[in-house]
Design a protein around this motif. Structure first.
Motif, PDB file in Angstrom:
ATOM      1  N   LYS A  85       0.534  -1.097  -0.060  1.00  0.00           N
ATOM      2  CA  LYS A  85       0.000  -0.013   0.057  1.00  0.00           C
ATOM      3  C   LYS A  85       0.978   1.481  -0.112  1.00  0.00           C
ATOM      4  N   ILE A 125       2.404   6.699  -1.391  1.00  0.00           N
ATOM      5  CA  ILE A 125       1.153   5.970  -1.371  1.00  0.00           C
ATOM      6  C   ILE A 125       1.157   5.038  -2.700  1.00  0.00           C
ATOM      7  N   ASN A 126       0.866   3.892  -2.849  1.00  0.00           N
ATOM      8  CA  ASN A 126       0.312   3.255  -4.236  1.00  0.00           C
ATOM      9  C   ASN A 126      -0.626   3.793  -4.578  1.00  0.00           C
ATOM     10  N   ASN A 127      -0.617   4.932  -5.742  1.00  0.00           N
ATOM     11  CA  ASN A 127      -1.745   5.656  -6.211  1.00  0.00           C
ATOM     12  C   ASN A 127      -1.501   5.614  -7.830  1.00  0.00           C
ATOM     13  N   SER A 128      -2.097   4.823  -8.529  1.00  0.00           N
ATOM     14  CA  SER A 128      -1.782   5.025  -9.880  1.00  0.00           C
ATOM     15  C   SER A 128      -2.333   6.040 -10.598  1.00  0.00           C
ATOM     16  N   LYS A 129      -2.965   6.845 -10.142  1.00  0.00           N
ATOM     17  CA  LYS A 129      -3.565   8.038 -10.741  1.00  0.00           C
ATOM     18  C   LYS A 129      -2.788   9.499 -10.823  1.00  0.00           C
ATOM     19  N   GLU A 188       1.169  10.706  -4.692  1.00  0.00           N
ATOM     20  CA  GLU A 188       0.644  10.814  -3.415  1.00  0.00           C
ATOM     21  C   GLU A 188       1.842  10.731  -2.531  1.00  0.00           C
TER      22      GLU A 188
END
Length: 302
Positions: free
Chosen positions: A91, A114-118, A121
């Protein structure tokens, strides 16, 4: 005919995706080369101000690199002087590293990605050590962090419990520290410290800090099979030195914490005979200088 067109469209999409991924990796490789060069300058420069300026340049370049889509999965594993520790559930990950001052003290830098593909973060970790008075009792945030270099993340047993971070902290010319730091990430807010740890007196604390002689080495690690955090028992060289941590070191016995219903309960004099592993060297090797990965952070002696 329609089936052929659909198959062709899928094939083209796969090629486009593969090309984009390859291009992303190549971009990140170039950033990594640049970061490696800047990092060498931050370590090897004889002048502290030059090293500090290189560190600031390193941070700016790292943030730019992390803005690249897909950066979370890129390991940056050639950057040997910083710790990049990933949450077991994938995460988030933490970047953390020390800066050695000329006077033998340290300042810490870091960030939580943070693991945020969009979008990127990223939460910067700002070392606030000198201003934290009650270090074991104070709950902080990423904005007033008790700086450390982390080498292990322990995932919680349930979603309403914090993670635990295990870290090393070069403290002063005379002492080093090991740290157990609870971490909560919720709705864009970072909380560090939580009343889930029991110290040797039975008191509940928000974080655990072990201070010992700079010339000694302390083991602190997690045993997943038992849900134990184990560590060396630290004692002064003699009773007249009690409370003076530059004289503290391991006495070849071990204490620990065991997980019980959301709390970590103190254990004394535990048997680790059957728990030895190749990884032990990572945590307790007096030949390694100044950080848990054994990477010298400064060629100068402090």
């Amino acid at each position: 005919m329609k089936k052929s067109i659909t198959l062709m469209a899928c094939f083209c999409l796969m090629l486009t995706t593969a090309f984009a991924q390859t291009r992303t990796v190549e971009q990140l490789k170039e950033y990594e080369k640049t970061l490696r060069k800047i990092d060498a300058e931050a370590i090897n420069s004889e002048n502290e101000m030059e090293r500090r300026n290189s560190t600031y340049t390193f941070i700016k370049t790292l943030v730019t690199a992390l803005k690249t889509p897909g950066s979370f999965n890129y390991p940056f594993d050639s950057l040997k002087t910083i710790s990049i520790t990933k949450d077991p559930s994938n995460k988030f990950r933490i970047f953390s590293w020390p800066f050695a001052n000329e006077d033998g003290t340290y300042r810490y830098y870091g960030a939580i990605q943070i693991n945020n593909s969009k979008q990127l973060e990223l939460y910067p970790l700002k070392d606030y050590t000198d201003f934290i008075i009650n270090r074991q009792d104070t709950v902080t945030s990423n904005e007033n962090w008790f700086g450390a270099q982390y080498y292990q993340i322990i995932a919680p047993s349930s979603s309403n419990e914090p993670y635990l971070l295990l870290g090393w902290k070069g403290n002063s010319p005379k002492t080093s520290m090991r740290v157990i730091e609870p971490l909560t990430i919720s709705d864009g807010f970072i909380s560090m410290g939580a009343p889930i740890l029991q110290d040797s007196t039975g008191k509940t604390v928000n974080r655990m800090i072990f201070e010992y002689s700079k010339s000694a080495s302390m083991m602190l690690k997690y045993i997943p099979s038992k849900k134990w955090i184990v560590f060396d028992h630290l004692v002064p060289t003699d009773q007249s030195k009690k409370g003076n941590f530059e004289y503290y070191g391991p006495d070849l016995s071990y204490d620990g914490l065991k997980y019980e219903k959301g709390k970590w309960v103190y254990m004394t004099n535990i048997n680790l005979t059957n728990e030895a592993s190749e990884a032990d060297e990572l945590y307790n090797d007096p030949k390694k200088l100044a950080n848990p990965q054994g990477i010298p952070i400064n060629k100068k002696k402090n």
